[in-house]
Design a protein around this motif. Structure first.
Motif, PDB file in Angstrom:
ATOM      1  N   ASN A 318       0.814  -1.220   0.000  1.00 28.72           N
ATOM      2  CA  ASN A 318       0.000   0.000   0.000  1.00 28.72           C
ATOM      3  C   ASN A 318       0.848   1.271   0.000  1.00 28.72           C
ATOM      4  OD1 ASN A 318      -2.425  -1.434  -0.029  1.00 28.72           O
ATOM      5  ND2 ASN A 318      -2.472  -1.591   2.211  1.00 28.72           N
ATOM      6  N   GLU A 323      -1.687  -1.336  -6.390  1.00 25.16           N
ATOM      7  CA  GLU A 323      -2.383  -2.246  -7.307  1.00 25.16           C
ATOM      8  C   GLU A 323      -1.696  -3.602  -7.447  1.00 25.16           C
ATOM      9  OE1 GLU A 323      -0.135   0.755  -9.995  1.00 25.16           O
ATOM     10  OE2 GLU A 323      -1.037   0.659  -8.002  1.00 25.16           O
ATOM     11  N   TYR A 324      -0.542  -3.776  -6.796  1.00 24.78           N
ATOM     12  CA  TYR A 324       0.167  -5.054  -6.855  1.00 24.78           C
ATOM     13  C   TYR A 324      -0.637  -6.080  -6.058  1.00 24.78           C
ATOM     14  CZ  TYR A 324       4.037  -8.389  -6.620  1.00 24.78           C
ATOM     15  OH  TYR A 324       4.820  -9.510  -6.731  1.00 24.78           O
ATOM     16  N   SER A 325      -1.110  -7.152  -6.702  1.00 25.22           N
ATOM     17  CA  SER A 325      -2.152  -7.988  -6.104  1.00 25.22           C
ATOM     18  C   SER A 325      -1.734  -9.422  -5.782  1.00 25.22           C
ATOM     19  CB  SER A 325      -3.366  -8.047  -7.038  1.00 25.22           C
ATOM     20  OG  SER A 325      -3.002  -8.607  -8.294  1.00 25.22           O
ATOM     21  N   GLU A 350     -11.187  -8.198  -4.748  1.00 26.64           N
ATOM     22  CA  GLU A 350     -10.269  -7.060  -4.708  1.00 26.64           C
ATOM     23  C   GLU A 350      -9.167  -7.220  -5.755  1.00 26.64           C
ATOM     24  OE1 GLU A 350      -8.813  -6.294  -0.789  1.00 26.64           O
ATOM     25  OE2 GLU A 350     -10.814  -6.264   0.121  1.00 26.64           O
ATOM     26  N   CYS A 351      -8.701  -8.443  -5.974  1.00 26.92           N
ATOM     27  CA  CYS A 351      -7.679  -8.689  -7.005  1.00 26.92           C
ATOM     28  C   CYS A 351      -8.194  -8.320  -8.395  1.00 26.92           C
ATOM     29  CB  CYS A 351      -7.250 -10.160  -6.995  1.00 26.92           C
ATOM     30  SG  CYS A 351      -6.306 -10.661  -5.538  1.00 26.92           S
ATOM     31  N   GLN A 353      -9.852  -5.873  -9.218  1.00 31.34           N
ATOM     32  CA  GLN A 353      -9.812  -4.421  -9.429  1.00 31.34           C
ATOM     33  C   GLN A 353      -8.448  -3.943  -9.910  1.00 31.34           C
ATOM     34  OE1 GLN A 353     -12.868  -3.166  -9.159  1.00 31.34           O
ATOM     35  NE2 GLN A 353     -13.359  -5.261  -8.505  1.00 31.34           N
ATOM     36  N   SER A 354      -7.430  -4.824  -9.855  1.00 29.12           N
ATOM     37  CA  SER A 354      -6.071  -4.420 -10.218  1.00 29.12           C
ATOM     38  C   SER A 354      -5.806  -4.653 -11.695  1.00 29.12           C
ATOM     39  CB  SER A 354      -5.055  -5.218  -9.389  1.00 29.12           C
ATOM     40  OG  SER A 354      -3.741  -4.989  -9.867  1.00 29.12           O
ATOM     41  N   ASP A 355      -5.146  -3.704 -12.330  1.00 27.66           N
ATOM     42  CA  ASP A 355      -4.719  -3.856 -13.716  1.00 27.66           C
ATOM     43  C   ASP A 355      -3.215  -4.081 -13.825  1.00 27.66           C
ATOM     44  OD1 ASP A 355      -7.189  -3.615 -14.972  1.00 27.66           O
ATOM     45  OD2 ASP A 355      -7.131  -1.426 -14.836  1.00 27.66           O
ATOM     46  N   PHE A 356      -2.565  -4.324 -12.667  1.00 28.85           N
ATOM     47  CA  PHE A 356      -1.125  -4.545 -12.706  1.00 28.85           C
ATOM     48  C   PHE A 356      -0.852  -5.932 -13.270  1.00 28.85           C
ATOM     49  CE2 PHE A 356       3.199  -5.132 -11.127  1.00 28.85           C
ATOM     50  CZ  PHE A 356       3.724  -3.864 -11.342  1.00 28.85           C
TER      51      PHE A 356
END
Length: 455
Positions: A318, A323-325, A350-351, A353-356
């Motif tokens: 954080n 965004e690292y999931s 929640e994962c 939601q990440s585009d990483f």
């Protein structure tokens, strides 16, 4: 070894981004852990950043002749082969073949989705490795060819029955044929002169032809930095630098996204007028991101070893790259294994939601939906299981459609279940859920019909 200038702007001025040999000496690491040796001499160990345009490249590096010899004799064994498949003496693992098939399916699906594929077109895959993509295209009616310098080109016929892979360098490949589609995936960064490669590709394309390029993005690493800045990657591109390279070689970008096993930059381009360099990367911004990412990955390694709690690891994430999931994903699996289905599903949501980007196949969105479907089914939530299953099948590569899969398994060349279990993919579990839901729906339909007809 030779000193080189920037491939894009020609500048000889640079800042050093990563010096692997220096790191080995500073930390007293064994050099053979991270340094490539060629003729007993350490090579490809210093990544530099051009002061003028921001391109990251290796300097100094092997000469052109040394590079070609390296790829002929050493690259596959050094970076991709792994332990041999002892069942039939292949110089690569079941995992490696599975990933090649996975990437072939992903790239085929992508080209089909955009409407570029049709029977009878000419296609060329540069750096075709085992030839899974040309084999897939040929099975679908394309005139498909490949060029591969390493010994992996010798196995395409045994694996897929395809004999249109040429074992030679792309620089030596000559043909009067013009191509509708040329693909160069996970390969452009390996060439000493990518500008010359793209100019040759431009010449070999039909006027309405397209090139598909996939290369890693320096701002989206997918592994430990010492591995991401690979000794074999002579260039590490960014969205800016790949666009600059396409501009100066006469290409127009039609499509830009991320995809494939490593979730690399994926670019579709067509021939256009050459343009001047238009973009620039900032060295301090690159350094800042690299350092933040290193903290994220270090937290991941400590979490996996159990020396860092989930809460402490996520505190690092954080503060650096929220965004690292990956850590969140692994914690979700741990909770589900413990029986906390609701907690695990919450983290999986929640994962999503990440585009990483992530190299690990199981962390990509299609597979997460598959895991949500399986978890919901096991928890008796059939409605959500069905919805998640439909989304998973929409996003997951159509692995089962690969035309040679059954034959490869029959001959003992490939173990699909082994690949799925090793990569934590949801294909098998998802298939089982789908079959059970189908049977339940069928029984429901029969029961409903009997009520309506009074039988």
């Amino acid at each position: 070894m030779e000193e080189v200038t920037c491939e894009i702007c020609g500048s000889a001025e640079y800042d050093v981004l990563l010096n692997k040999l220096w790191l080995c000496e500073k930390h007293n690491w064994s050099k053979d852990r991270i340094i490539l040796f060629y003729n007993n001499v350490p090579v490809n160990y210093r990544n530099v950043c051009c002061k003028q345009c921001g391109l990251v490249y290796i300097n100094p590096r092997m000469t052109d002749e040394e590079t070609i010899e390296f790829y002929k004799r050493q690259y596959r064994e050094e970076f991709t082969a792994g332990k041999k498949n002892e069942s039939w003496k292949l110089p690569f693992t079941n995992l490696h073949l599975g990933i090649e098939i996975y990437n072939a399916v992903v790239r085929y699906d992508f080209l089909e989705r955009l409407g570029y594929l049709r029977e009878g077109i000419n296609t060329l895959d540069i750096g075709s490795s085992l030839g899974a993509l040309p084999a897939y295209l040929k099975a679908k009616g394309c005139n498909a060819y490949g060029v591969e310098i390493s010994q992996f080109s010798e196995y395409t016929k045994d694996l897929f029955g395809v004999d249109t892979i040429f074992k030679m360098t792309f620089e030596d490949f000559q043909t009067d044929m013009k191509f509708d589609i040329i693909t160069i995936c996970d390969a452009l960064e390996h060439f000493s002169h990518p500008q010359k490669v793209l100019l040759k590709i431009r010449y070999m394309l039909k006027d309405d032809g397209i090139v598909l390029i996939e290369v890693p993005d320096i701002f989206k690493p997918h592994k430990a930095l010492l591995g991401f800045f690979s000794n074999a990657h002579l260039f590490t591109f960014s969205p800016n630098s790949i666009r600059n390279l396409l501009n100066i070689t006469g290409f127009e970008v039609l499509q830009f996204e991320y995809g494939g096993y490593c979730m690399n930059m994926r670019v579709i381009a067509k021939k256009s007028e050459a343009k001047k360099m238009q973009f620039k990367d900032d060295f301090p911004a690159i350094v800042d991101f690299v350092l933040r990412y290193h903290k994220c990955y270090s937290a991941l390694e400590e979490y996996k070893r159990g020396s860092l709690s989930y809460e402490s690891a996520m505190a690092v994430i954080n503060e650096t790259i929220p965004e690292y999931s990956v850590i969140k994903f692994l914690e979700a699996l741990r909770l589900i294994d413990k029986g906390d289905i609701a907690g695990g599903k919450r983290l999986l949501f929640e994962c999503l939601q990440s585009d990483f980007n992530e190299e690990n196949l199981c962390v990509q969105k299609g597979n997460i939906y598959g895991l949500l479907a399986i978890a919901s089914f096991n928890n008796g939530d059939m409605e959500n299981a069905k919805q998640f299953m439909e989304k998973a099948y929409e996003l997951l590569p159509r692995f089962y459609d690969f035309p040679y899969l059954e034959e490869l398994e029959r001959k003992g060349f490939f173990d699909f279940r082994g690949f799925v279990f090793e990569t934590y993919l949801s294909y098998i579990g998802l298939s089982e859920v789908r079959e059970i839901l189908k049977k339940q729906q069928s029984r429901y339909n029969v029961k409903n019909m009997r009520k309506k007809t009074g039988r």
